[in-house]
Structure formats: C-alpha cells, structure tokens
Write a protein that holds these residues in place. Structure first.
Motif, short mmCIF file in Angstrom:
data_model
loop_
_atom_site.label_atom_id
_atom_site.label_comp_id
_atom_site.label_asym_id
_atom_site.label_seq_id
_atom_site.Cartn_x
_atom_site.Cartn_y
_atom_site.Cartn_z
N ARG A 15 0.82 -1.20 0.00
CA ARG A 15 0.00 0.00 0.00
C ARG A 15 0.86 1.25 0.00
NH1 ARG A 15 -2.71 -1.11 4.08
NH2 ARG A 15 -4.53 -1.93 3.01
N ASP A 110 -3.35 4.47 4.11
CA ASP A 110 -3.84 4.73 2.75
C ASP A 110 -3.73 6.21 2.41
OD1 ASP A 110 -4.51 2.07 2.36
OD2 ASP A 110 -6.66 2.36 2.65
N THR A 111 -4.08 7.06 3.36
CA THR A 111 -4.05 8.50 3.13
C THR A 111 -2.62 8.99 2.92
OG1 THR A 111 -6.05 8.80 4.46
CG2 THR A 111 -4.68 10.74 4.10
N ASN A 114 -1.87 8.18 -0.51
CA ASN A 114 -2.54 9.12 -1.41
C ASN A 114 -1.70 10.38 -1.59
OD1 ASN A 114 -5.88 8.44 -0.08
ND2 ASN A 114 -4.67 7.30 -1.57
N LEU A 198 -8.41 7.06 -6.65
CA LEU A 198 -8.48 7.79 -5.39
C LEU A 198 -9.93 7.94 -4.92
CD1 LEU A 198 -5.80 10.49 -6.20
CD2 LEU A 198 -5.64 8.84 -4.34
N THR A 200 -12.35 5.85 -5.49
CA THR A 200 -12.76 4.54 -4.98
C THR A 200 -12.24 4.31 -3.57
OG1 THR A 200 -12.73 3.67 -7.24
CG2 THR A 200 -12.73 2.06 -5.44
N THR A 201 -10.97 4.66 -3.35
CA THR A 201 -10.38 4.47 -2.02
C THR A 201 -11.07 5.34 -0.98
OG1 THR A 201 -8.24 3.91 -2.98
CG2 THR A 201 -8.25 4.63 -0.69
N LYS A 202 -11.26 6.63 -1.29
CA LYS A 202 -11.89 7.51 -0.31
C LYS A 202 -13.34 7.14 -0.05
CE LYS A 202 -9.75 9.80 1.53
NZ LYS A 202 -8.72 9.47 2.57
N HIS A 205 -13.20 4.35 2.40
CA HIS A 205 -12.91 4.91 3.73
C HIS A 205 -14.16 5.53 4.34
CE1 HIS A 205 -8.38 5.63 2.58
NE2 HIS A 205 -8.67 4.35 2.73
#
Length: 308
Positions: A15, A110-111, A114, A198, A200-202, A205
């Motif tokens: 990650r 993850d952030t 990012n 991004l 999708t990830t946020k 979250h």
C-alpha cells in the motif's frame, strides 16, 4: 514519516508503495505531450486534492502517532514556496476499541500513500502544505455552527474513538465528493485513472467510517444526531442543494434501511465543485480565501470558496 511508523523507504508495504508506482507509471508510459497536458489543465485540481490530502493526512497522523507528518512529505514548489506552513495539531487518540483503531490505522496509511501518489503525479508543480489547523478549535466551531454541540461546548476529535470518527466523517465525505467532481474536468487519461482510483479508495474509507459510527450508535445515542447535523451543515455551506446525507435510517420502498452509503437517486456518489469543497473546509457559505482548517488559505491557483 519515519521507518518506525511504516512510511519511510525501508520495509514499505504494498500500500505504501502504491503512490510511487503511480509516479513510475506516469514517468514510464506518458508521452511528453501528455505530461505537458497535466501541467496545463489538471494541475490546479490536483493541487487542491493535495491540499485536502494534507488535511486528512495530518488529522490521521496526529491521531495515530501524536505528531505531524515529516517535512519531506509536505514540502513543495510553486505557489507558497518550498517550505510547508505551520501545522497546529491535536493529539494521539486513546482508542479503547482495537477494531476501530486497526481500521483507522489502515485509512491513515492509505491517506499517506494518497499524498505520495499525488506528489509523484505533480512532481515539480506540487504545492507545499499551507498552514493547517487540525486542533480541536476548527472542529469546535464547525460542530457549534452545525448544532451538533451546544454554543458553549467544545469538541475535541482526539478525546475519544467516537469523537475521532465524527471528525473523520466531516473530512472524508467531502473528499469523496471532491474527486467525483474532478472526473469530468480531467484531460490526461493517466491522471483520470489515478483520480478514479483515489475516488474509490476515499469512498471505501467514508463507508467504513459511516458504518463504524452506525454500529457504535446504540452505546452513544448522540452519534447519529451529530452525524446528521454535520451533514446538514455541509449542505448549508455548499449551496442550495440537499444532496449531503447523514446517518439516520431511511424508508425505501416501504422498508426502513440504513444510510451507510451516501449516494444520489441513481446510486452514485454526488459531486462538489472545488469552490464548494472550500466552502466546507473554510467553514463559510461566503466567497473567501481562508478560514477553518486553512487559516491562511489553501496553496495553489484555486483558493476562493463560492458565494452561496
């Protein structure tokens, strides 16, 4: 971040290396013309996303480690110079719930990835972090104005697991709508792919945060009420629409269902303009260039909120 906390060069996880991979992709595949296109048309939006990622990253870094991100993760070029601004921070959260802590650690790492990914895309055009305030002060003002706490009450997002989740809800939901709003404006296809990832990830979250708040609400009856007030305040700040959603259950086709996933009538995440995003993080419905979490404004060419 230091190697001890898992964000240095040594021993990086898959990650943590994701952001580096994005930069390598752009370097190895994108043509000179495409890279020029990033600088000409997409840089402003990407730098706004980087500002918001700095905000989110600092919030998680203080909660996880009790300190700010390292200088090498928030320095930059261009607008505002190379040196990052001051970060007024909070403190490490005493979680009291191992499951939530592990989940929020994942969101935090993850952030951080990012941030690295956006910095690798922007390279010489990236902005340094501006002055940021992730102390209890801007959260308290927002929560008072939202009616989520009393006019004389304070709100410390680092004081408890529940408080931290409410603060995360405030920020993460906005980032989802920001990325959704960027998609139609992005020209470079490689940047579009990264922005979609991004988003999708946020969204994942945000859904995880909303679900944890919902699951913890029976033990804290105020949680759903406060989440709804946060949503209502974001709606008031960003204009006349009523798209933002709290966590109170809804009636759909005659059935009472939860409202974990914030989406529109088509089942899609809704979008905000860059100016509407700034309305929320500045804490105002007026056209201003600073306030709230960004006491000196965001860095870059998009700096002013909308007049709503």
């Amino acid at each position: 971040m230091s190697d001890k906390n898992g964000s240095g060069n040594a021993g990086r996880t898959r990650r943590q290396l994701a952001g580096v991979a994005i930069g390598a992709l752009l370097a190895g595949v994108a043509s000179r013309e495409a890279q020029a296109q990033v600088a000409a048309t997409d840089t402003a939006a990407l730098n706004l996303a980087l500002n918001m990622s700095y905000l989110c990253g600092q919030y998680y870094c203080f909660a996880m480690f009790g300190r700010s991100l390292g200088t090498d993760e928030i320095n930059g070029f261009g607008f505002g110079g190379a040196q990052p601004g001051r970060t007024t921070g909070g403190g490490q959260v005493n979680w009291g719930d191992r499951t939530v802590q592990l989940a929020m650690d994942e969101v935090g790492f993850d952030t951080f990835s990012n941030i690295r990914g956006l910095r690798n895309i922007l390279r010489g055009d990236l902005v340094a972090q501006p002055d940021l305030d992730v102390s209890p002060a801007p959260f308290t003002i927002f929560m008072r104005n939202a009616g989520a706490i009393g006019a004389g009450d304070t709100f410390n997002p680092y004081a408890s697991t529940d408080n931290f989740l409410l603060g995360a809800l405030l920020i993460n939901d906005v980032m989802v709508t920001m990325y959704r709003g960027m998609i139609p404006t992005v020209v470079n296809p490689l940047v579009l792919a990264s922005i979609s990832g991004l988003l999708t990830t946020k969204a994942a979250h945000a859904a995880a945060i909303r679900q944890m708040i919902y699951r913890r609400s029976p033990a804290n009856q105020a949680l759903i009420f406060q989440a709804d007030r946060i949503s209502d305040q974001r709606d008031r700040l960003d204009g006349g629409s009523d798209l933002d959603q709290g966590l109170s259950p809804e009636v759909v086709a005659g059935q009472v269902v939860t409202n974990i996933t914030a989406c529109d009538a088509n089942g899609e995440a809704f979008s905000r303009t860059p100016q509407q995003v700034l309305n929320i993080v500045y804490g105002t419905s007026s056209a201003v260039s600073r306030g709230g979490f960004f006491p000196a404004g965001v860095a870059g060419s998009i700096t002013t909120s909308a007049a709503n």
